[in-house]
Motif scaffolding. Structure first.
Motif, PDB file in Angstrom:
ATOM      1  N   ILE A  54       0.873  -1.390  -0.292  1.00 19.96           N
ATOM      2  CA  ILE A  54      -0.120   0.258   0.229  1.00 19.96           C
ATOM      3  C   ILE A  54       0.663   1.903   0.169  1.00 19.96           C
ATOM      4  N   ARG A  55       0.198   2.162  -0.763  1.00 20.34           N
ATOM      5  CA  ARG A  55       1.614   3.221  -0.992  1.00 20.34           C
ATOM      6  C   ARG A  55       0.749   4.255  -1.484  1.00 20.34           C
ATOM      7  N   LEU A  56       0.807   5.349  -1.400  1.00 17.43           N
ATOM      8  CA  LEU A  56       0.405   6.725  -1.161  1.00 17.43           C
ATOM      9  C   LEU A  56       1.198   7.969  -1.859  1.00 17.43           C
ATOM     10  N   ARG A  57       0.297   8.456  -3.135  1.00 16.22           N
ATOM     11  CA  ARG A  57       1.186   8.860  -4.589  1.00 16.22           C
ATOM     12  C   ARG A  57       0.540  10.233  -4.645  1.00 16.22           C
ATOM     13  N   ARG A  58       1.154  11.524  -4.062  1.00 15.36           N
ATOM     14  CA  ARG A  58       1.119  12.807  -4.582  1.00 15.36           C
ATOM     15  C   ARG A  58       1.882  13.024  -5.991  1.00 15.36           C
ATOM     16  N   GLU A  59       0.879  14.090  -6.424  1.00 12.70           N
ATOM     17  CA  GLU A  59       1.149  14.209  -7.718  1.00 12.70           C
ATOM     18  C   GLU A  59       0.755  15.769  -7.705  1.00 12.70           C
ATOM     19  N   ASP A  60       1.666  16.970  -7.431  1.00 18.99           N
ATOM     20  CA  ASP A  60       2.451  18.313  -7.466  1.00 18.99           C
ATOM     21  C   ASP A  60       2.731  18.654  -8.985  1.00 18.99           C
ATOM     22  N   THR A  61       0.993  19.452  -9.580  1.00 20.32           N
ATOM     23  CA  THR A  61       1.307  20.140 -10.436  1.00 20.32           C
ATOM     24  C   THR A  61       2.119  21.776 -10.633  1.00 20.32           C
ATOM     25  N   VAL A  62       2.984  22.619 -10.647  1.00 13.21           N
ATOM     26  CA  VAL A  62       3.235  23.987 -10.821  1.00 13.21           C
ATOM     27  C   VAL A  62       2.926  24.477 -11.867  1.00 13.21           C
ATOM     28  N   ILE A  63       2.131  25.704 -12.320  1.00 11.40           N
ATOM     29  CA  ILE A  63       2.258  26.161 -13.511  1.00 11.40           C
ATOM     30  C   ILE A  63       3.029  27.804 -13.954  1.00 11.40           C
TER      31      ILE A  63
END
Length: 338
Positions: A168-177
């Motif tokens: 089990i893992r929690l993946r964070r995806e950050d997007t900066v424009i």
């Protein structure tokens, strides 16, 4: 005087740990290292390298690979005992067109001139069944600040007919424009930066977590996992629908939401739950690799961690995983500048 006494004690402890080490000369010879970690639904590829000697000194030239790639191998794959498919090579990577499917029995065969025949087998696991996903939040108040804890609850529906191994893992995806405008407000430059990483979380579960450490001040600590990848088997939940709760502190998520920190920056963040079923050997490989990374600083005073291998005639891993990925809804929390 105290420093001298400490040094004498340390020297005595090290001397007491001395023992004769027999060096096997054959271990100095290079072995073929196999890295074949595949995923259900994606074509399989195999990376082949030669091992480095355990003892002695070696020199790596500038721009040279630390581990020499194997570029003259013949690699084949059979599925459920059928006809063999020969891999195509690109450098030290050998690729197949076959896409692994749940339940398949895969057999890998590798021939490298000057080395014994290399073989390995694995079974493709079924995709995990995850239902009843829910989120909640708890505020924790301290003297000078308040933190927000996010709770993720879901049910893992285990199969009774098989022995299953999970991650089990929690993946964070950050997007900066990033946006630059001219004096008239027109966009002249726009750039997007996307970063992904795995989120730290806690999970207290008396059936899944088996920690031998004991915390007198917190009896639940021995059954609490803290980290970024929680590995467990279905030994205690076989055939059950088991509820799992993950806790994240200081959550800063924005589901379908953006905040203009300045007039030139927009920030998005997504959170994804990854529940992965692993083949047995791949599970043991992950488990021993994690133990190795955790115990690396203590290995000077303890026996080294042996990384699990299921490769006959070489070393390494051949295993397949099946992953279920679900985006977790979040509510806006404390806004911050990026």
């Amino acid at each position: 005087m105290k420093k001298t006494a400490i040094l004498l004690i340390a020297a005595a402890m090290l001397a007491a740990c001395e023992k004769q080490i027999d060096i096997d000369i054959e271990d100095q010879e290079s072995k073929v290292v196999v890295n074949a970690q595949g995923a259900e639904g994606s074509p399989l590829s195999v990376d082949l390298t030669y091992s480095r000697p355990v003892y002695g000194v070696f020199y790596v030239r500038y721009d040279e690979d630390y581990f020499q790639k194997v570029t003259n191998a013949t690699v084949s794959l059979t599925v459920d005992g059928g006809a063999a498919e020969t891999a195509t090579r690109n450098g030290g990577t050998y690729s197949f067109s076959h896409i692994p499917q749940p339940g398949e029995e895969l057999a890998l065969s590798i021939s490298v001139p000057g080395h014994d025949e290399i073989t390995a087998t694995t079974t493709v696991p079924q995709q995990p069944s995850v239902t009843d996903i829910d989120t909640s939040y708890d505020n924790h108040n301290y003297d000078y600040y308040t933190t927000l804890q996010m709770n993720i609850n879901f049910t893992l529906n285990d199969q009774a007919s098989t022995d299953d191994y999970y991650s089990i893992r929690l993946r964070r995806e950050d997007t900066v424009i990033y946006i630059e405008r001219d004096n008239m407000g027109n966009i002249v430059v726009q750039d997007t930066d996307i970063s992904q990483y795995y989120q730290f979380f806690n999970c207290t579960d008396y059936l899944l977590v088996n920690n031998t450490s004991i915390d007198i001040d917190d009896p639940t600590a021995s059954r609490t996992y803290s980290g970024t990848e929680m590995l467990f088997t279905d030994a205690t939940i076989n055939g059950m629908g088991h509820n799992i709760k993950l806790e994240l502190s200081d959550n800063y998520g924005y589901d379908d939401y953006y905040y203009k920190a300045t007039d030139t920056t927009i920030y998005y963040s997504g959170l994804y739950l990854e529940v992965t079923a692993l083949s047995r050997d791949l599970y043991l490989y992950h488990q021993t690799m994690n133990s190795y990374n955790e115990d690396e600083l203590l290995s000077f005073f303890s026996e080294p961690v042996q990384i699990h291998s299921n490769i006959d005639g070489g070393i390494g891993i051949f295993g397949i995983s099946s992953k279920t990925t679900i985006q977790i809804p979040q509510r806006p929390t404390s806004l911050y500048y990026r």
